[in-house]
Design a protein around this motif. Sequence first.
Motif, PDB file in Angstrom:
ATOM      1  N   ASP A 125       0.706  -1.246   0.208  1.00  0.00           N
ATOM      2  CA  ASP A 125       0.051  -0.025   0.169  1.00  0.00           C
ATOM      3  C   ASP A 125       0.893   1.325  -0.121  1.00  0.00           C
ATOM      4  OD1 ASP A 125      -2.247  -1.696   0.106  1.00  0.00           O
ATOM      5  OD2 ASP A 125      -2.614  -1.606   2.127  1.00  0.00           O
ATOM      6  N   HIS A 126       2.075   1.161   0.663  1.00  0.00           N
ATOM      7  CA  HIS A 126       3.039   2.377   0.531  1.00  0.00           C
ATOM      8  C   HIS A 126       4.340   1.888   0.443  1.00  0.00           C
ATOM      9  CE1 HIS A 126      -0.451   4.583   2.483  1.00  0.00           C
ATOM     10  NE2 HIS A 126      -0.567   3.646   3.164  1.00  0.00           N
TER      11      HIS A 126
ATOM     12  N   LYS B 235       6.918   3.360  -0.434  1.00  0.00           N
ATOM     13  CA  LYS B 235       8.251   4.223   0.363  1.00  0.00           C
ATOM     14  C   LYS B 235       8.663   3.860   1.429  1.00  0.00           C
ATOM     15  CE  LYS B 235       7.572   7.715  -3.389  1.00  0.00           C
ATOM     16  NZ  LYS B 235       7.187   9.176  -3.487  1.00  0.00           N
ATOM     17  N   GLN B 236       7.635   3.165   2.250  1.00  0.00           N
ATOM     18  CA  GLN B 236       7.834   2.823   3.621  1.00  0.00           C
ATOM     19  C   GLN B 236       8.594   1.511   3.674  1.00  0.00           C
ATOM     20  OE1 GLN B 236       4.387   3.151   6.004  1.00  0.00           O
ATOM     21  NE2 GLN B 236       4.001   5.342   5.168  1.00  0.00           N
TER      22      GLN B 236
ATOM     23  N   SER C 259      11.372   2.547  -2.719  1.00  0.00           N
ATOM     24  CA  SER C 259      11.664   1.679  -1.695  1.00  0.00           C
ATOM     25  C   SER C 259      13.334   1.925  -1.493  1.00  0.00           C
ATOM     26  CB  SER C 259      11.273   0.381  -1.665  1.00  0.00           C
ATOM     27  OG  SER C 259      11.719  -0.280  -3.082  1.00  0.00           O
TER      28      SER C 259
ATOM     29  N   ASP D 298       0.046  -7.209   0.267  1.00  0.00           N
ATOM     30  CA  ASP D 298       0.657  -6.178   1.305  1.00  0.00           C
ATOM     31  C   ASP D 298       0.978  -7.012   2.444  1.00  0.00           C
ATOM     32  OD1 ASP D 298       1.752  -3.986   2.422  1.00  0.00           O
ATOM     33  OD2 ASP D 298      -0.230  -3.236   2.998  1.00  0.00           O
TER      34      ASP D 298
END
Length: 536
Positions: free
Chosen positions: A255-256, A258-259, A286, A370
Amino acid sequence: MRRRAAEYRRPVRSRRFSYWIWALFGLFSIAGLVLFVVHHNQTEDRVEQPVLENNVRFDEVAHEGLNFTEEVLSARSFSRQLAEQMTLAKAYVIIAKEHNNLHLAWELSRKIRSCQLLLSKAAMRGESVTLEEAEPIIKSLSYLIFRAQDAHYDIATTIMTMKSHIQALEERAHAATIQSTVFGQLAAEALPKSLHCLDIKLTADWLKKASIQVLADEKRNSPRLMDNNLYHFCIFSDNVLATSAVVNSTVSNADHPKQLVFHIVTNGVNYGTMQAWFLSNDFKGSAIEVQNVEELSWFNASYAPIVKQLLDPDSRAYFFGGYQDLNVDTKLRNPKHLSLLNHLRFYIPEIYPQLEKVVFLDDDVVVQKDLTPLFSLDLHGNVNGAVETCLEAFHRYYRYLNFSNTIISSKFDPQACGWAFGMNVFDLIAWRKANATARYHYWQEQNADGTLWKLGTLPPGLLTFYGLTEPLDRRWHVLGLGYDLNIDNRLIESAAVIHYNGYMKPWLKLAIGRYKPLWERYVNQSHPYLQDCVTS
């Protein structure tokens, strides 16, 4: 009167001898069938596609006209009579050769070929064998079989001869099975030419382009690599394309993205390859760290028992010296069992001392959902979160460990449930508190002579994390895509992670075709290096 009595008894003796031959050839046929099946399994993958298509067309034609299997089994069919006579004739061919009656053996073999040809034609045209076709062959075979019976071969000698043939077939079947395992293992270990080509191109980039090395130095000190507010994943591999598929599938379904932070450890040979690939490709923002296992100075023979084993000359000769001894299980001689990268999973807290929780991923998995919810799971103070595999009896502890040894039997439950490596949540705070790495060292030292378990990372993992493993929902991790052709599609679709454990890896030609697209969708097929390597 004596003459008449002798003439009367003679057919009985012939019939009795026939019964012996039938019984012996039954055993002989079983052994032969085993050898045929093994040989068929070895060769079926080498059949070209056009031939397979022809076979499909043949099956369709035969099915439309006649079920030939039922025809051969029918007691009233001429096909059944021909098959039975042919079976008995084959036994007499062997017996005739053993007694140097080569002319009789040749005549029997000739008629057997005629019989086989007739049955083959009947199957091809999808029609029953007619009386006109069968009668001449049945009569001639009956005459030859009577001649063979009339030769009064010594029954005891014949029994010994047939037994020796059965034993020889069993030995050949055993050798063929071992050879098939060896070939499968070699095929799984061999790096395909396209991947080797990719490694060379990437290594050349790493050596020639100084900008890549500068970028690697800059990213090595990124604060994101130690930020426990992010989601950290560990992958230990020497296969750049496989590792890339794991990373790409994970970020694609996050879902995210970049985290996410990926911590990759590889060997010295592939370090430049990995750096060049992950620095020149974008994975949705990432963070990716690549380390060289050879630069982990603390990971040495004085600290890690596995390193000491790897340096032992006897171990090196055993695992890297080839497959000369066919009596040794080839699966247990696979060098991956002594690979530093394979055992590095037991040293995650030492490699990443600032991290608190990580998800470990094997390089032969594909992520489909995810995975960040894994980090919020309550492990109830346990170190390892894993999917249990004891739905079948053979995945319990007694199948992996030697419970005849009191060191094992006094500390562990043989019926305890096994679990899977490949997608594991590790609470590193609980790990350090339980001193799990020291546990691993203890059991490796206890098994220096190989008596507690054979090889691999799962048996010491079962011991190390015994009482420290939290079972996860089965849908988090579905295994078997590297060997099981019959996994339920619904189970695969619902899985967060699918695992190609087994020899049939998705990047190999021997991969199971049904599962291969699930992996290929996360491979950047448009990359110029991949296109060049495939076409060349």
